[in-house]
Design a protein around this motif. Structure first.
Motif, PDB file in Angstrom:
ATOM      1  N   LEU A   1       1.373   2.366 -25.812  1.00 45.96           N
ATOM      2  CA  LEU A   1       1.220   2.308 -24.300  1.00 45.96           C
ATOM      3  C   LEU A   1      -0.055   1.967 -23.739  1.00 45.96           C
ATOM      4  O   LEU A   1      -0.993   2.409 -24.277  1.00 45.96           O
ATOM      5  CB  LEU A   1       1.928   3.505 -23.561  1.00 45.96           C
ATOM      6  N   LYS A   2       0.053   0.937 -22.885  1.00 45.09           N
ATOM      7  CA  LYS A   2      -1.376   0.712 -22.136  1.00 45.09           C
ATOM      8  C   LYS A   2      -1.313   0.883 -20.664  1.00 45.09           C
ATOM      9  O   LYS A   2       0.120   1.014 -20.099  1.00 45.09           O
ATOM     10  CB  LYS A   2      -1.316  -1.099 -22.405  1.00 45.09           C
ATOM     11  N   PRO A   3      -2.386   0.885 -20.070  1.00 44.71           N
ATOM     12  CA  PRO A   3      -2.260   1.215 -18.485  1.00 44.71           C
ATOM     13  C   PRO A   3      -1.553   0.333 -17.705  1.00 44.71           C
ATOM     14  O   PRO A   3      -0.901   0.627 -16.876  1.00 44.71           O
ATOM     15  CB  PRO A   3      -3.637   1.293 -18.061  1.00 44.71           C
ATOM     16  N   GLU A   4      -1.351  -1.004 -18.314  1.00 47.35           N
ATOM     17  CA  GLU A   4      -0.575  -2.044 -17.532  1.00 47.35           C
ATOM     18  C   GLU A   4       1.023  -1.783 -17.527  1.00 47.35           C
ATOM     19  O   GLU A   4       1.719  -2.516 -16.963  1.00 47.35           O
ATOM     20  CB  GLU A   4      -1.198  -3.437 -17.883  1.00 47.35           C
ATOM     21  N   ASP A   5       1.163  -0.971 -18.658  1.00 48.96           N
ATOM     22  CA  ASP A   5       2.586  -0.541 -18.634  1.00 48.96           C
ATOM     23  C   ASP A   5       3.141   0.630 -17.534  1.00 48.96           C
ATOM     24  O   ASP A   5       4.136   0.654 -17.319  1.00 48.96           O
ATOM     25  CB  ASP A   5       2.936   0.208 -20.048  1.00 48.96           C
ATOM     26  N   THR A   6       2.248   1.002 -16.674  1.00 50.17           N
ATOM     27  CA  THR A   6       2.466   1.860 -15.642  1.00 50.17           C
ATOM     28  C   THR A   6       3.393   1.167 -14.720  1.00 50.17           C
ATOM     29  O   THR A   6       2.921   0.126 -13.977  1.00 50.17           O
ATOM     30  CB  THR A   6       1.214   2.343 -14.878  1.00 50.17           C
ATOM     31  N   ALA A   7       4.401   1.843 -14.200  1.00 51.80           N
ATOM     32  CA  ALA A   7       5.510   1.410 -13.375  1.00 51.80           C
ATOM     33  C   ALA A   7       6.663   2.377 -13.161  1.00 51.80           C
ATOM     34  O   ALA A   7       6.560   3.257 -14.285  1.00 51.80           O
ATOM     35  CB  ALA A   7       6.056  -0.034 -13.926  1.00 51.80           C
TER      36      ALA A   7
ATOM     37  N   GLN B   1       9.485   6.937 -13.579  1.00 50.91           N
ATOM     38  CA  GLN B   1       8.189   6.734 -13.344  1.00 50.91           C
ATOM     39  C   GLN B   1       7.488   6.858 -14.724  1.00 50.91           C
ATOM     40  O   GLN B   1       7.367   7.949 -15.555  1.00 50.91           O
ATOM     41  CB  GLN B   1       7.520   7.727 -12.535  1.00 50.91           C
ATOM     42  N   VAL B   2       6.678   5.828 -15.102  1.00 48.23           N
ATOM     43  CA  VAL B   2       6.211   5.885 -16.374  1.00 48.23           C
ATOM     44  C   VAL B   2       4.720   5.676 -16.113  1.00 48.23           C
ATOM     45  O   VAL B   2       4.384   4.623 -15.252  1.00 48.23           O
ATOM     46  CB  VAL B   2       6.363   4.876 -17.319  1.00 48.23           C
ATOM     47  N   THR B   3       3.498   6.587 -16.399  1.00 49.61           N
ATOM     48  CA  THR B   3       2.000   6.593 -15.921  1.00 49.61           C
ATOM     49  C   THR B   3       1.258   6.422 -17.250  1.00 49.61           C
ATOM     50  O   THR B   3       1.443   7.623 -17.970  1.00 49.61           O
ATOM     51  CB  THR B   3       1.676   7.548 -14.972  1.00 49.61           C
ATOM     52  N   VAL B   4       0.690   5.585 -17.483  1.00 50.37           N
ATOM     53  CA  VAL B   4      -0.172   5.589 -18.582  1.00 50.37           C
ATOM     54  C   VAL B   4      -1.820   5.517 -18.233  1.00 50.37           C
ATOM     55  O   VAL B   4      -2.201   4.777 -17.364  1.00 50.37           O
ATOM     56  CB  VAL B   4       0.026   4.265 -19.555  1.00 50.37           C
TER      57      VAL B   4
END
Length: 125
Positions: free
Chosen positions: A85-91, A120-123
């Motif tokens: 997972l990457k920070p840009e997967d946060t959504a 909610q997914v937060t990376v």
């Protein structure tokens, strides 16, 4: 069909999460199932799709090789395994269902008639 998504959370970059989408009021064996996500200030975007038979699977280019969509008909559940997972997967991640058979890839939210509530997914970086 009613959908209930779960499994989101906070994870560090490089970590993994598995999202689940449980259906009720209908058998997922009769539905094409999709995962979408929506980040703050952005439009809802396609992530992955699995056909009613499981024979067709499609991914957005941004998640290919990292995410895996699967289903268990006996549990009436669709999964999204998310690795690296990457920070840009946060959504907020949403599951969706539709009984229509599309020739192409149903990568537009308009092609789905039923939606779950989102998880909610937060990376973190």
């Amino acid at each position: 069909v009613q959908l209930q998504a779960s499994g989101g959370g906070l994870v560090q970059t490089g970590g993994s999460l598995r999202l689940s989408c449980v259906a009720s009021g209908g058998a997922i064996s009769k539905y094409g199932m999709g995962w979408f996500r929506q980040a703050p200030g952005k439009e809802r975007e396609f992530v992955a799709y699995i056909s009613w038979s499981g024979g067709r699977i499609h991914y957005a280019d941004s998640v290919k090789g990292r995410f895996t969509i699967s289903k268990e008909n006996l549990k009436n559940t669709v999964y999204l395994q998310m690795n690296s997972l990457k920070p840009e997967d946060t959504a907020v991640y949403y599951c969706a269902a539709d009984s229509r058979n599309y020739v192409g890839v149903p990568d537009s939210p308009s092609k789905y008639s039923s939606w779950g509530q989102g998880t909610q997914v937060t990376v973190s970086s």
